[in-house]
Scaffold this motif. Structure first.
Motif, PDB file in Angstrom:
ATOM      1  N   GLY A 100      16.986  20.173 -11.386  1.00 28.55           N
ATOM      2  CA  GLY A 100      18.177  20.672 -10.711  1.00 28.55           C
ATOM      3  C   GLY A 100      17.842  21.554  -9.413  1.00 28.55           C
ATOM      4  N   ALA A 101      16.502  21.633  -8.981  1.00 29.65           N
ATOM      5  CA  ALA A 101      16.090  22.392  -8.140  1.00 29.65           C
ATOM      6  C   ALA A 101      16.112  21.660  -6.605  1.00 29.65           C
ATOM      7  N   TYR A 102      15.968  20.400  -6.796  1.00 30.97           N
ATOM      8  CA  TYR A 102      16.028  19.393  -5.383  1.00 30.97           C
ATOM      9  C   TYR A 102      17.102  18.224  -5.840  1.00 30.97           C
ATOM     10  N   GLY A 103      17.446  17.616  -4.635  1.00 23.48           N
ATOM     11  CA  GLY A 103      18.391  16.558  -4.640  1.00 23.48           C
ATOM     12  C   GLY A 103      17.943  15.335  -5.406  1.00 23.48           C
ATOM     13  N   PRO A 104      18.980  14.502  -5.454  1.00 19.46           N
ATOM     14  CA  PRO A 104      18.492  13.014  -6.007  1.00 19.46           C
ATOM     15  C   PRO A 104      17.631  12.248  -5.284  1.00 19.46           C
ATOM     16  N   ASP A 105      17.583  12.687  -3.936  1.00 17.48           N
ATOM     17  CA  ASP A 105      16.641  11.900  -3.220  1.00 17.48           C
ATOM     18  C   ASP A 105      15.101  12.326  -3.402  1.00 17.48           C
ATOM     19  N   PHE A 106      14.888  13.391  -3.987  1.00 17.05           N
ATOM     20  CA  PHE A 106      13.527  13.993  -3.926  1.00 17.05           C
ATOM     21  C   PHE A 106      12.646  13.195  -5.120  1.00 17.05           C
ATOM     22  N   ARG A 107      11.437  12.628  -4.369  1.00 23.18           N
ATOM     23  CA  ARG A 107      10.727  11.829  -5.252  1.00 23.18           C
ATOM     24  C   ARG A 107       9.095  12.551  -5.062  1.00 23.18           C
ATOM     25  N   MET A 108       8.675  12.697  -6.311  1.00 22.19           N
ATOM     26  CA  MET A 108       7.326  13.250  -6.320  1.00 22.19           C
ATOM     27  C   MET A 108       6.276  12.616  -5.611  1.00 22.19           C
ATOM     28  N   GLU A 109       6.498  11.231  -5.667  1.00 19.58           N
ATOM     29  CA  GLU A 109       5.493  10.238  -4.788  1.00 19.58           C
ATOM     30  C   GLU A 109       5.470  10.514  -3.358  1.00 19.58           C
ATOM     31  N   ASP A 110       6.393  11.262  -2.885  1.00 19.32           N
ATOM     32  CA  ASP A 110       6.375  11.388  -1.286  1.00 19.32           C
ATOM     33  C   ASP A 110       5.618  12.751  -0.995  1.00 19.32           C
ATOM     34  N   PHE A 111       4.818  13.227  -1.979  1.00 19.71           N
ATOM     35  CA  PHE A 111       4.271  14.475  -1.689  1.00 19.71           C
ATOM     36  C   PHE A 111       3.066  14.632  -2.393  1.00 19.71           C
ATOM     37  N   PRO A 112       1.856  13.371  -1.864  1.00 22.75           N
ATOM     38  CA  PRO A 112       0.732  13.648  -2.464  1.00 22.75           C
ATOM     39  C   PRO A 112      -0.101  14.575  -1.439  1.00 22.75           C
ATOM     40  N   LEU A 113      -1.191  15.099  -1.949  1.00 28.73           N
ATOM     41  CA  LEU A 113      -2.144  15.825  -0.953  1.00 28.73           C
ATOM     42  C   LEU A 113      -2.467  14.938  -0.003  1.00 28.73           C
ATOM     43  N   VAL A 114      -2.639  15.384   1.480  1.00 31.85           N
ATOM     44  CA  VAL A 114      -2.627  14.656   2.413  1.00 31.85           C
ATOM     45  C   VAL A 114      -4.110  14.138   2.611  1.00 31.85           C
ATOM     46  N   SER A 115      -4.371  12.853   3.204  1.00 29.40           N
ATOM     47  CA  SER A 115      -5.841  12.333   3.104  1.00 29.40           C
ATOM     48  C   SER A 115      -5.924  12.068   4.704  1.00 29.40           C
ATOM     49  N   PRO A 116      -7.045  12.795   5.201  1.00 30.78           N
ATOM     50  CA  PRO A 116      -7.332  12.352   6.674  1.00 30.78           C
ATOM     51  C   PRO A 116      -8.255  11.121   6.617  1.00 30.78           C
ATOM     52  N   ARG A 117      -8.109  10.420   7.617  1.00 27.97           N
ATOM     53  CA  ARG A 117      -8.877   9.221   7.822  1.00 27.97           C
ATOM     54  C   ARG A 117     -10.483   9.532   7.408  1.00 27.97           C
ATOM     55  N   MET A 118     -10.991   8.394   6.651  1.00 28.27           N
ATOM     56  CA  MET A 118     -12.385   8.616   6.103  1.00 28.27           C
ATOM     57  C   MET A 118     -13.259   7.428   6.339  1.00 28.27           C
ATOM     58  N   GLU A 119     -14.552   7.309   6.799  1.00 31.17           N
ATOM     59  CA  GLU A 119     -15.190   6.235   6.539  1.00 31.17           C
ATOM     60  C   GLU A 119     -16.748   6.795   6.362  1.00 31.17           C
ATOM     61  N   VAL A 120     -17.382   5.893   5.497  1.00 26.08           N
ATOM     62  CA  VAL A 120     -18.638   6.093   5.136  1.00 26.08           C
ATOM     63  C   VAL A 120     -19.930   5.271   5.539  1.00 26.08           C
ATOM     64  N   TYR A 121     -20.674   5.690   6.085  1.00 23.73           N
ATOM     65  CA  TYR A 121     -21.850   4.860   6.784  1.00 23.73           C
ATOM     66  C   TYR A 121     -23.121   5.304   5.789  1.00 23.73           C
ATOM     67  N   ARG A 122     -23.596   4.419   5.100  1.00 23.99           N
ATOM     68  CA  ARG A 122     -24.947   4.699   4.178  1.00 23.99           C
ATOM     69  C   ARG A 122     -24.886   6.030   3.323  1.00 23.99           C
ATOM     70  N   GLY A 123     -23.836   6.254   2.938  1.00 25.20           N
ATOM     71  CA  GLY A 123     -23.652   7.423   2.086  1.00 25.20           C
ATOM     72  C   GLY A 123     -23.036   8.747   2.898  1.00 25.20           C
ATOM     73  N   PHE A 124     -23.177   8.671   4.201  1.00 23.88           N
ATOM     74  CA  PHE A 124     -22.689   9.588   4.932  1.00 23.88           C
ATOM     75  C   PHE A 124     -21.124   9.843   4.981  1.00 23.88           C
TER      76      PHE A 124
END
Ligand code: FES
Ligand code: FE2
Length: 435
Positions: free
Chosen positions: A128-152
């Motif tokens: 009852g705290a949020y409206g009908p449009d509230f979706r948990m999946e819209d609030f994940p932790l934010v992921s910055p762009r990531m790239e890996v080179y040879r484990g770095f």
């Protein structure tokens, strides 16, 4: 450059590099520091950590991208992630420990909780705290762009734009290749923890200076010479020539190296474990390349802007700027995968001997950097002089080095020249001038 763009600080007025002059504000102005955070650390690629630091499912470490606390972790399926350490509710940090293993990250303020793959999975008193449009999946932790080179692992807070390879360039990439190829399996392992030092000076003082070692580190060099009974003098102190391979090198994109790979000496010895390592290396890389890797210890002695240094055979150093006159330096010893324990032990002792509270090298540097910061705070004649070697800089094909580690057509000077500092500052000014 966007013609309408007016940077807060005219960085180009702080450099007169053709004359070798650098204004003290580059190292002492809080406004310049804020601009560096924004342009170098919050809009570019920043080294975060190494995959081997989180080997198991659920493992995490806490690191920094500029002023942003970030979590690098593996989820329950072993997938690598990078998250901003920031609750999607009111932005409290969700992880407080520097390392650990966790299936979830929980916010201690109001209890929102997140899976280690980032999804929001719990909100206390939600009904009852949020409206009908509230979706948990819209609030994940934010992921910055990531790239890996040879484990770095690198992170970038800007969602799109240049790739990691654009940032590293050939010079950066080949430095990492050299560092990893000292392992017959081509991998380094960072699981020995780290030493961390706090330095009350500007972060750009750290690294890439080939002029100071025989002077600032004289006590250390004398000690080693004594130990070797004069038979094997330290090559830097010998003050060799550019033709022999005592070089400083501009690797492009602000990256630079003290390049004495051509004059490195084979110190492996002929103990049974050393013979075994040599044989393995020959088998994997072929004789010429293997002998080069053994002789250099895989040491690129490179400073990769903005915050990763691969220096000496086993040191991996990470810079965390905190304020204009304050930074942290993390020292890691990179173990080589698939080598005899004796070799990794030698590497660990080597890092201990140079860094940390009982080390012989790092305390000298810290003292010089902090004295240098005092000099930067004096406004009478604010220019420092970094013209050393301008008159003898030249383009070099790096023919003393075998492929694939050659650094074609890069600018070099003598090992003691300020080619490296000028390379960093040219890139620095260019990046700080961008919109
Ligand atoms: S700030 Fe995280 S739950 Fe409220
Ligand atoms: Fe030093």
């Amino acid at each position: 450059m966007n013609a309408a763009y007016k940077p807060r600080v005219d960085v180009n007025s702080l450099l007169r590099l053709d004359e070798g002059l650098v204004h003290a504000d580059v190292y002492a102005s809080p406004e310049v520091f804020d601009l560096e955070m924004e342009k170098l650390f919050h809009r570019g690629w920043v080294y975060v950590g190494h995959e081997s630091e989180i080997p198991k499912r659920g493992d995490y470490i806490l690191r920094w991208i500029g002023t942003h606390s970030v979590i690098m972790n593996r989820d329950d399926a072993g997938k690598l992630h990078l998250f901003l350490n920031r609750c999607r509710h009111r932005a409290v940090t969700v992880c407080q420990n520097e390392q650990g293993n966790a299936p979830r990250f929980n916010c201690d303020y109001h209890g929102w909780s997140y899976r280690n793959s980032g999804e929001l999975v719990g909100i206390p008193l939600r009904e009852g705290a949020y409206g009908p449009d509230f979706r948990m999946e819209d609030f994940p932790l934010v992921s910055p762009r990531m790239e890996v080179y040879r484990g770095f692992v690198w992170g970038n807070l800007v969602a799109d734009g240049t790739s990691l390879m654009d940032h590293l360039g050939e010079g950066g990439k080949r430095s990492i290749d050299l560092f990893c190829d000292a392992s017959p399996e081509g991998e380094v392992v960072l699981q020995q923890g780290f030493l961390r030092g706090v330095i009350y000076a500007n972060w750009k003082f750290q690294g890439g200076d080939g002029y100071h070692p025989p002077i600032a580190h004289q006590a250390n060099f004398m000690y080693y010479r004594g130990k070797r009974q004069g038979n094997d003098r330290n090559p830097i102190a010998v003050n060799g020539t550019m033709e022999e391979g005592f070089l400083s090198r501009d690797l492009g994109n602000g990256h630079c190296a003290l390049d004495f790979r051509a004059v490195s000496k084979d110190k492996l010895g002929d103990a049974p474990w050393a013979k075994k390592y040599r044989e393995d290396m020959h088998r994997v890389y072929g004789k010429e390349r293997a002998e080069f890797l053994i002789r250099t210890g895989g040491n690129p002695h490179a400073v990769l802007m903005p915050n990763l240094h691969l220096v000496n055979t086993s040191d991996l150093r990470v810079i965390r700027p905190i304020a204009v006159n304050h930074f942290e330096l993390y020292f890691y010893c990179a173990f080589l995968k698939g080598v005899p324990d004796e070799l990794n032990e030698m590497r660990l002792r080597d890092v201990e001997a140079r860094t940390g509270p009982a080390g012989c090298i790092n305390p000298d540097d810290v003292e010089m950097f902090e004295r240098n910061q005092l000099g930067m705070q004096q406004a009478v004649n604010p220019w420092k002089y970094m013209a050393r070697g301008i008159v003898r800089e030249r383009i070099d094909d790096d023919l003393l080095t075998p492929e694939p580690y050659r650094r074609h057509k890069t600018v070099v000077g003598h090992l003691s020249d300020e080619v490296t500092q000028r390379a960093q500052l040219r890139w620095w000014a260019e990046r700080l001038s961008q919109p």
